[in-house]
Design a protein around this motif. Structure first.
Motif, PDB file in Angstrom:
ATOM      1  N   CYS A  86       0.861  -1.185   0.000  1.00  0.00           N
ATOM      2  CA  CYS A  86       0.000   0.000   0.000  1.00  0.00           C
ATOM      3  C   CYS A  86       0.899   1.238   0.000  1.00  0.00           C
ATOM      4  O   CYS A  86       1.649   1.460   0.952  1.00  0.00           O
ATOM      5  CB  CYS A  86      -0.889  -0.014   1.238  1.00  0.00           C
ATOM      6  SG  CYS A  86      -1.810   1.513   1.533  1.00  0.00           S
TER       7      CYS A  86
ATOM      8  N   CYS B 143       0.333   3.456   3.099  1.00  0.00           N
ATOM      9  CA  CYS B 143       0.780   2.767   4.319  1.00  0.00           C
ATOM     10  C   CYS B 143       2.307   2.760   4.392  1.00  0.00           C
ATOM     11  O   CYS B 143       2.893   2.981   5.457  1.00  0.00           O
ATOM     12  CB  CYS B 143       0.266   1.334   4.345  1.00  0.00           C
ATOM     13  SG  CYS B 143      -1.517   1.170   4.182  1.00  0.00           S
TER      14      CYS B 143
ATOM     15  N   ARG C 103      -9.385   1.043   1.416  1.00  0.00           N
ATOM     16  CA  ARG C 103      -8.046   1.512   1.043  1.00  0.00           C
ATOM     17  C   ARG C 103      -7.491   0.814  -0.190  1.00  0.00           C
ATOM     18  O   ARG C 103      -6.763   1.421  -0.976  1.00  0.00           O
ATOM     19  CB  ARG C 103      -7.073   1.406   2.208  1.00  0.00           C
ATOM     20  CG  ARG C 103      -6.639   0.008   2.535  1.00  0.00           C
ATOM     21  CD  ARG C 103      -5.699  -0.042   3.725  1.00  0.00           C
ATOM     22  NE  ARG C 103      -5.405  -1.406   4.055  1.00  0.00           N
ATOM     23  CZ  ARG C 103      -4.493  -2.139   3.427  1.00  0.00           C
ATOM     24  NH1 ARG C 103      -3.765  -1.600   2.491  1.00  0.00           N
ATOM     25  NH2 ARG C 103      -4.305  -3.394   3.764  1.00  0.00           N
ATOM     26  N   LEU C 104      -7.824  -0.444  -0.388  1.00  0.00           N
ATOM     27  CA  LEU C 104      -7.332  -1.142  -1.572  1.00  0.00           C
ATOM     28  C   LEU C 104      -7.891  -0.503  -2.846  1.00  0.00           C
ATOM     29  O   LEU C 104      -7.155  -0.266  -3.801  1.00  0.00           O
ATOM     30  CB  LEU C 104      -7.681  -2.631  -1.513  1.00  0.00           C
ATOM     31  CG  LEU C 104      -6.995  -3.409  -0.390  1.00  0.00           C
ATOM     32  CD1 LEU C 104      -7.556  -4.822  -0.300  1.00  0.00           C
ATOM     33  CD2 LEU C 104      -5.497  -3.427  -0.572  1.00  0.00           C
TER      34      LEU C 104
ATOM     35  N   THR D  43      -6.428   3.080  -3.377  1.00  0.00           N
ATOM     36  CA  THR D  43      -5.045   3.094  -3.872  1.00  0.00           C
ATOM     37  C   THR D  43      -4.887   2.312  -5.182  1.00  0.00           C
ATOM     38  O   THR D  43      -3.766   2.086  -5.630  1.00  0.00           O
ATOM     39  CB  THR D  43      -4.067   2.544  -2.810  1.00  0.00           C
ATOM     40  OG1 THR D  43      -4.432   1.206  -2.465  1.00  0.00           O
ATOM     41  CG2 THR D  43      -4.058   3.423  -1.570  1.00  0.00           C
TER      42      THR D  43
ATOM     43  N   ARG E 119      -5.662  -0.889  -6.021  1.00  0.00           N
ATOM     44  CA  ARG E 119      -5.201  -2.274  -5.935  1.00  0.00           C
ATOM     45  C   ARG E 119      -6.369  -3.241  -6.083  1.00  0.00           C
ATOM     46  O   ARG E 119      -7.523  -2.857  -6.005  1.00  0.00           O
ATOM     47  CB  ARG E 119      -4.493  -2.484  -4.593  1.00  0.00           C
ATOM     48  CG  ARG E 119      -3.221  -1.639  -4.523  1.00  0.00           C
ATOM     49  CD  ARG E 119      -2.594  -1.630  -3.176  1.00  0.00           C
ATOM     50  NE  ARG E 119      -2.083  -2.950  -2.827  1.00  0.00           N
ATOM     51  CZ  ARG E 119      -1.910  -3.333  -1.569  1.00  0.00           C
ATOM     52  NH1 ARG E 119      -2.170  -2.532  -0.570  1.00  0.00           N
ATOM     53  NH2 ARG E 119      -1.449  -4.533  -1.304  1.00  0.00           N
TER      54      ARG E 119
END
Length: 130
Positions: free
Chosen positions: A13, A16, A111-112, A115, A117
């Motif tokens: 991430c 992160c 968050r995935l 970002t 992903r």
């Protein structure tokens, strides 16, 4: 010296990783052990059996006494250890803390996607089989 905190982070991430690198630079007393859950060496048996999928769902930390902390509590404790505890002072404000925790839960959940992903099922299908 034993670390005061074991900080489990998602090295895949970008945000992160940026936060983790920021903390690493400021952890001059080496009080925090930073563990990338995406590393081939990650073995949940060494980290209170926190599985890869569980660690991906929320930020996890393990305090030196074995207690597991999650989410913003990991960040707040990390910042305290590196001398920047004041950054997370708003978590101590009774009316503000629930809102901040709600925003963080939203971030952790999405968050995935935020970002760019793959979703957790796709990521976990390769990582969880290690």
């Amino acid at each position: 010296m034993k670390n005061k905190l074991t900080f489990l982070f998602d090295g895949g991430c970008p945000l992160c990783l940026r936060e983790t690198n920021f903390l690493k630079k400021r952890d001059t007393l080496n009080q925090i052990a930073f563990i990338d859950i995406n590393s081939q060496d990650y073995d949940q048996s060494f980290f209170n059996d926190i599985s890869y999928s569980e660690a991906m769902s929320n930020l996890h930390g393990i305090i030196e006494n074995g207690e597991i902390i999650r989410g913003l509590d990991v960040l707040a404790y990390s910042y305290e250890l590196v001398g920047l505890g004041w950054v997370y002072y708003p978590l101590k404000i009774k009316l503000l803390s629930p809102l901040l925790r709600l925003v963080y839960r939203y971030w952790a959940k999405y968050r995935l996607q935020i970002t760019g992903r793959s979703d957790i099922e796709k990521i976990c299908s390769s990582q969880c089989e290690k």
